[in-house]
Write a protein that holds these residues in place. Sequence first.
Motif, PDB file in Angstrom:
ATOM      1  N   ILE A 156      32.077  32.844  44.448  1.00  0.00           N
ATOM      2  CA  ILE A 156      33.429  32.547  43.967  1.00  0.00           C
ATOM      3  C   ILE A 156      33.521  32.564  42.436  1.00  0.00           C
ATOM      4  O   ILE A 156      34.335  33.299  41.881  1.00  0.00           O
ATOM      5  CB  ILE A 156      33.933  31.228  44.568  1.00  0.00           C
ATOM      6  N   GLN A 200      37.940  30.546  50.506  1.00  0.00           N
ATOM      7  CA  GLN A 200      38.410  30.596  49.122  1.00  0.00           C
ATOM      8  C   GLN A 200      38.180  31.943  48.442  1.00  0.00           C
ATOM      9  O   GLN A 200      39.001  32.409  47.663  1.00  0.00           O
ATOM     10  CB  GLN A 200      37.656  29.538  48.297  1.00  0.00           C
ATOM     11  N   GLN A 213      41.693  34.153  46.333  1.00  0.00           N
ATOM     12  CA  GLN A 213      41.990  34.017  44.908  1.00  0.00           C
ATOM     13  C   GLN A 213      42.932  35.088  44.413  1.00  0.00           C
ATOM     14  O   GLN A 213      43.414  35.035  43.294  1.00  0.00           O
ATOM     15  CB  GLN A 213      40.696  34.077  44.092  1.00  0.00           C
ATOM     16  N   PHE A 273      42.049  38.307  44.053  1.00  0.00           N
ATOM     17  CA  PHE A 273      41.355  39.349  43.292  1.00  0.00           C
ATOM     18  C   PHE A 273      41.327  40.643  44.111  1.00  0.00           C
ATOM     19  O   PHE A 273      40.937  40.633  45.279  1.00  0.00           O
ATOM     20  CB  PHE A 273      39.922  38.922  42.963  1.00  0.00           C
ATOM     21  N   GLN A 292      33.655  21.617  47.502  1.00  0.00           N
ATOM     22  CA  GLN A 292      34.192  22.964  47.300  1.00  0.00           C
ATOM     23  C   GLN A 292      34.439  23.244  45.826  1.00  0.00           C
ATOM     24  O   GLN A 292      34.530  24.402  45.428  1.00  0.00           O
ATOM     25  CB  GLN A 292      35.512  23.142  48.060  1.00  0.00           C
ATOM     26  N   ASN A 320      38.632  25.619  41.782  1.00  0.00           N
ATOM     27  CA  ASN A 320      38.557  27.038  41.437  1.00  0.00           C
ATOM     28  C   ASN A 320      39.842  27.471  40.722  1.00  0.00           C
ATOM     29  O   ASN A 320      40.801  26.714  40.646  1.00  0.00           O
ATOM     30  CB  ASN A 320      38.356  27.837  42.727  1.00  0.00           C
ATOM     31  N   LEU A 321      39.820  28.665  40.242  1.00  0.00           N
ATOM     32  CA  LEU A 321      40.988  29.252  39.579  1.00  0.00           C
ATOM     33  C   LEU A 321      41.465  28.409  38.404  1.00  0.00           C
ATOM     34  O   LEU A 321      42.651  28.176  38.225  1.00  0.00           O
ATOM     35  CB  LEU A 321      42.125  29.448  40.585  1.00  0.00           C
ATOM     36  N   PHE A 336      35.560  27.663  37.151  1.00  0.00           N
ATOM     37  CA  PHE A 336      35.201  27.026  38.415  1.00  0.00           C
ATOM     38  C   PHE A 336      34.275  25.856  38.109  1.00  0.00           C
ATOM     39  O   PHE A 336      33.347  26.000  37.329  1.00  0.00           O
ATOM     40  CB  PHE A 336      34.465  28.048  39.297  1.00  0.00           C
TER      41      PHE A 336
END
Lengths: 240, 412, 381, 261, 309
Positions: free
Chosen positions: B128, B150, B154, B156, C164, C167-168, C268
């Motif tokens: 990720i 995930q 995203q 992408f 987890q 993210n992003l 992240f």
Amino acid sequence: MSEQKTLLEVKGLQVAYGGIQAVKGIDLEIKQGELVALIGANGAGKTTTLKTLVGMVKPAAGTIIYNGEDSTRIPVHHYVSRGLAMVPEGRGIFPRLTVEENLWMGAYYRNDKAEILMDLERVYGLFPRLKERYKQLAGTLSGGEQQMVAMGRAILSRPKLLLLDEPSMGLAPIIVQKIFEIIRQIASEGVTMLLVEQNAKLALKTANRGYVMESGRITYADSADALLANEKVQHAYLGE
Amino acid sequence: MTLARYSLIATAVLALAACGKQEEAPAPDAAGAPAAAAPAGDEVIKIGHAAPLTGNIAHLGKDNENGVRLAIEELNAEGVEIGGKKVKFEMISEDDQADPKTATTVAQRFVDAKVAGVIGHLNSGTTIPSSKLYSDAGIPQISPSATNPQYTLQGFKTAYRVIANDVAQGGALGEFAATNLKAKKVAIIDDRTAYGQGLADEFEKAAKAKGVEVVGREFTTNQATDFMAILTTIKGKKPDVIFYGGMDAQAGPLTQQLKKLGIAAKVIGGDGFQTGEYIKLAGDNAEGQFASQPGMPKDKMPGFADFDKKYKAKFNTDIQIYAPFTYDATRLMVEAMKRAGSADPAKYLPELAKTDYQGVTGPIKFDEKGDIVGGQVTVYQVKAGKWEAVATVGSPAAAPAAAAAPAEQPKQ
Amino acid sequence: MLANIKQSKPAAYAGMAIFAVVLAVLPFVMGATLGNTWVRNLDLAMLYIMLALGLNIVVGYAGLLDLGYIAFYAVGAYVYALLNSPHLVPMLSGTGFEWLLHMPLLVVLPLAALLAGIFGVLLGSPTLKLRGDYLAIVTLGFGEIVRLFMNNLDRPINITNGPQGVNLIEPVSLFGHKFSQAITVFGIEFRSVHLYYYLFLALALLIIVVSIRLQSSRIGRAWVAIREDEIAAQAMGINTRNVKLLAFAMGASFGGVSGAMFASFQGFVSPESFILMESIVVLAMVVLGGMGHIPGVILGAVLLFLTPEVLRDVVNPLQDKLIGERLVNPENLRMLLFGIALIFVMLVRPEGLWPSKQRKAEFHEDDDLKAKDAEKEAAHG
Amino acid sequence: MANQANGEVLLEISGIHKRFGGLHALSDVALSINKGEIYGLIGPNGAGKTTLFNVLTGLYQPDEGKFTFKGIDLFRKKPNVVVESGIARTFQNIRLFHNMTALENVMVGRHVRTRANVLGAVFRDPKTRAEEAGIHERAQSLLDYVGIRKHGGEFAKNLSYGDQRRLEIARALATDPQLLALDEPAAGMNPKETDDLKKLMEKIRNDGVTILLIEHDVKLMMGLCDRIAVLDYGKKIAEGVPEEVKNNPRVIEAYLGASPD
Amino acid sequence: MDIFIQQLINGLVVGSIYALIALGYTMVYGILQLINFAHGEIVMMGAMITISAVSILSGSGVNLPGPLLVVAGLLVSIPITMLLGFTIERVAYRPLRKAPRLAPLITAIGISIVLQQVAVLIWKNNPRSFPDLLPHASHDFMGAVITDLQILIVVLALVVMGGLLIMVEKTKLGRAMRAVSMNQSVASLMGVNINYVISMTFVIGSALGAVAGVMVGANYGLAYPTMGFMIGLKAFTAAVLGGIGNLAGAVAGGLLLGIIESVGAGYLGPITGGVLGSHYQDIFAFMVLILVLVFRPSGLLGERVAERA
């Protein structure tokens, strides 16, 4: 007196910490069976001298001849088996060992269990208080009792020469009396002793001979009675 | 602070840089493992591979690497022409240590090396964060084994995977527990890692959807060996099935302790412990327990027997798990290049999206997110000390209840 | 530092200028010779420099051995991550707290520093009476607790997204420009790694200046005094409690800044980036470099961060060439070397590779300090 | 402040008790120190002098009693409050900051009289700079005052024993005390050094600082102190001008030792 | 109720292992006031070496009953860990006995890392399964289950701990150890060779660590090179909880921590309505550690030592 064997002979002993000389070249001599007092003001270098005699501090110069052998530079834990014992300043008992365990520590280097048990009884004879409390942790004893433990422990190492550092310190007068009675008794049993003491009068009244130390030097050396009578000593001691 | 000192630092840094440079001197192949060297003259296309090659799952990483290597050596032997020019492929393999930070460094190395595409990474936790760098650089990435949803959520355009994700796997396991095992009550344990927790959550959702009661949710760590406390709690809740989301190093002792406590419930879990190691660690108690693996059972994979032979001959070792997937990923990436007539990522990326490839692991097509369409999950059971496939469950989205019919994949 | 410049000679100006030019062109030189991977490594090294300088305040100046320092890095990272990613959007939307999201860098960064600083005080206050080993163990415990909470605060309410990770995370945006995009100025293309390099460099320099100024202030002297002799420091009227907490807070806030930048740089974050080993590595940077000495600490950070990267370039190719097989993996070797270095340096050069004069003196005082103690004893014996 | 009459009480304690476990280190100690005097505290080893000292400087919290300084209640106050009120001390076993320079040691002493905070330190505003310059200047002049200015740049631990004692006094003076408490400042000094120290103490007193002094060198004490208190077994056994104390039989007994008979 | 009893049994078993390891920490701390960070790694080495020895023995056709094979393995691993303990003290701690406290702490961390990495080099970073050699039949106990192996672990731990207590309380060496821990210089005046006593402390502690390592391995059926850290930390917590430096305290602390962890992991979830749960199991040890150090640094059984200024 001159026939007696010299047990300890110190020549030109100097001890330096960093740049400062705590002991500046002293000579001492102790003969078999003597009780010698080393007196002097705080900071005169008495304790340092004693520590040097049992190897806890290494001298910068000078020699220590003990029992005819040079013992200037052997490891600390070898002294006791040669017959040198010290009752350190502040007593140095092991607080979380019982009274009896403390005493056994005195006999640590010995392997003659039967003899040790005999000596133990002898110590209990000298200090009946300790026998009553043999199972108690030494740290819970009173100051006087702790001093007894420290002395008893030293006796159990069967010393030829016993060094006592400030045995009266912090003790009530009546206990001091008692401790000094025992010192005399031990002496009468033939143990040679070197006594460092602030309480000069008491020390000199107990000892055969005395040394007066000032600022790292021995300033007077004479018989105890002579020193007691010496006004200069009194002055040196009290300051004026 | 004197200036002299500052300049010293500067010198030190520069000296380091210089050292680095010297050491880098034999650049191209220094970066990676010895690859099938491309003869001079042909255009060389670099393909990056990243996985943990050190650490406690290095054996899996090595397996992935072998799959890529096998594909590339075959392609080079076959002779590939792209846009009318003969090309040679070269693998650059990097160790990401299963660590997110290292993974991004590795990704940057690939970007620097101008690889045409990347096969990897192995773990979701590394796939990720690195996917962002590939996306920024426009480099296509196909993960053979990262199952966290995930990854493809995203947005992408460069992110693909050739394996069913955790939604599919967890869902399939939930369904299996409800339908095949007829579980009424389940307890769920996860190891609080991204993998274990993700899978457990998906399982929980699927199980609940099937009307199974979740009687307990307990947790452990991926360093733990003692599970007695949580298992005792679970014992009091009398589940039929215990789901474990985590790896074999925990699943093994967990299974043993289950028996110690006299819990009769079956253990079920994901690909984290569908391994030989699990059987070793759980001992006799492994018998009868279940674990899944994305993909068809190996013996049902169309080209597996052949692949297995080649792999053994070349590497003299057994396939661990994902080598067929990396093999397929590599070959389908090259197919896309061929179709586009270019190894330029910008040019072949659209072709990659249109992939319809029959690989050793089965048919591969991507949905608009980059996930495999109809990715399957096979549930295995330990029988007589060996894993045996007992059911294959299709991705719920693509082929609901296609458990018994792996071959009937929708094709277009 | 600026004060020093004023007092220094022209030659020094020249040195400074050369140094500035070196720092300015370094990423391009690195990028051209070794590739942008190394620019990225420089960026990360810069983050470690900030971290190490923060820990240096706690360990190096105030003498408080902190083994859980990475927790503050984590706090900074999560603050940035949560406020600059979609993760909290569903939770916050409609609550009137949407303004928390997407705050400008110049707000988020001080916020991260502040929150990390508050954590520093919170974690520091119960440990004030502890010394040495005990302090180390308790801070270690705190570090692990923070990590465990980040790993588990996804239930019952999902705050951190648990294992987890988040993210992003949006890249830094400064003057309307997103750092994820390259920008061309005067024909030179500044890519993302370059932009981050200059940002991190600026922050690192800022932290260096703050460190230097603190060190030579009454606060810095108070820290050192506490480290040297807490009782004597008390007897000088220093409020040891407040001064220690201040050290924790300052050190933590540097960590927080560094963590926030880490989050934006990586895009992240997950709890596995904040394990105990990271705390130990940062401590080793401070100790091996030279506790309390800023250039030493910087050297330690650079060495310890870059060595494994160099090993990556060396060990595997070397093994492949020599024995055709990878017997030792670089990570293994790195940790082994790291462990040996810790032991070796402590035995041979306990003051670190580049110590301050002061520290050097301290660690070589065995003999003469013992002597001094004994002397005092003698003076009273 | 300057014209206050001699005899004004500066520090006053009464009924102070301090116990360590079973040891009753101080029992019912009372004394008062007048402004401008040199007040001596003597007693045999283990008499409780240093314990009393630690109580007076806030390092130990007494179990009971009263403690006021300039009329301010300092009973059970933290050391930093005590120092701020105007009591500074030195230690029996010198406690300098070994690895700081002599100058820095004295600068630390200014901590309690200065205010710069983190922001000031970082931004170096004019006020902070002025304060810092003041600290530096004051520290230099104090080094000068005790006669070790030339050693200002050396590490404290590298100074000679006598200079370390002086440095400790300078550091204590840096806190602007009204009462300076010195714990055996002459210990380990030779007669010449002791004499210099005596002169320094007289100078400090003449500059308006009251001095509380523990010393073993009785000779020094007799010549220096205005009044002397004698402790023995944690109790005050005598107090008065040196001549009185010297001839007090209880003091003689405490010092020379009780006659065994 | 049977669940609660089961949790107590679980805690008791884990606790006995903690206790055994905690003794190693507490002995060294008692005598040197040093946290021997590497002790957890000694435990790991004990387990790994035993596994290797056992598999080599059984691989080379030695046909012994399971328990004897384990004993044979221990006979290999114990001397090696003793030697390791001796060497660690000699190399990493003794030269720093007079150094600032930070120094030995850092070498301790260094040693710990080195041992772990050496183990990774030797055994790779995978868990090794512990051969199934010890009896593990289950018994019913008031509705809870306990196995032979668990009983064996608790009994063996108690026996070993009892033996150690007798050694320390009754023998000359034990007395010397206690004396050295209280006052080194006076002990040397009594003729005690301080270095020898300290070395022996490490050697004995390491032997106990090896035994504990084998227990961990046997109980959980596996061992791995990175297992030392966590178990070491928990055992250290146990030592602190009981009062570090106090042997009986280490035993009490170990058992108590085991039970706290077990009962806590079992009941925290229900009590807090699911807000906290078994995912905070590892936090218990740290919480206990912090609370004890902050509020009662002397531990449960340690005597409070008044700190002198």
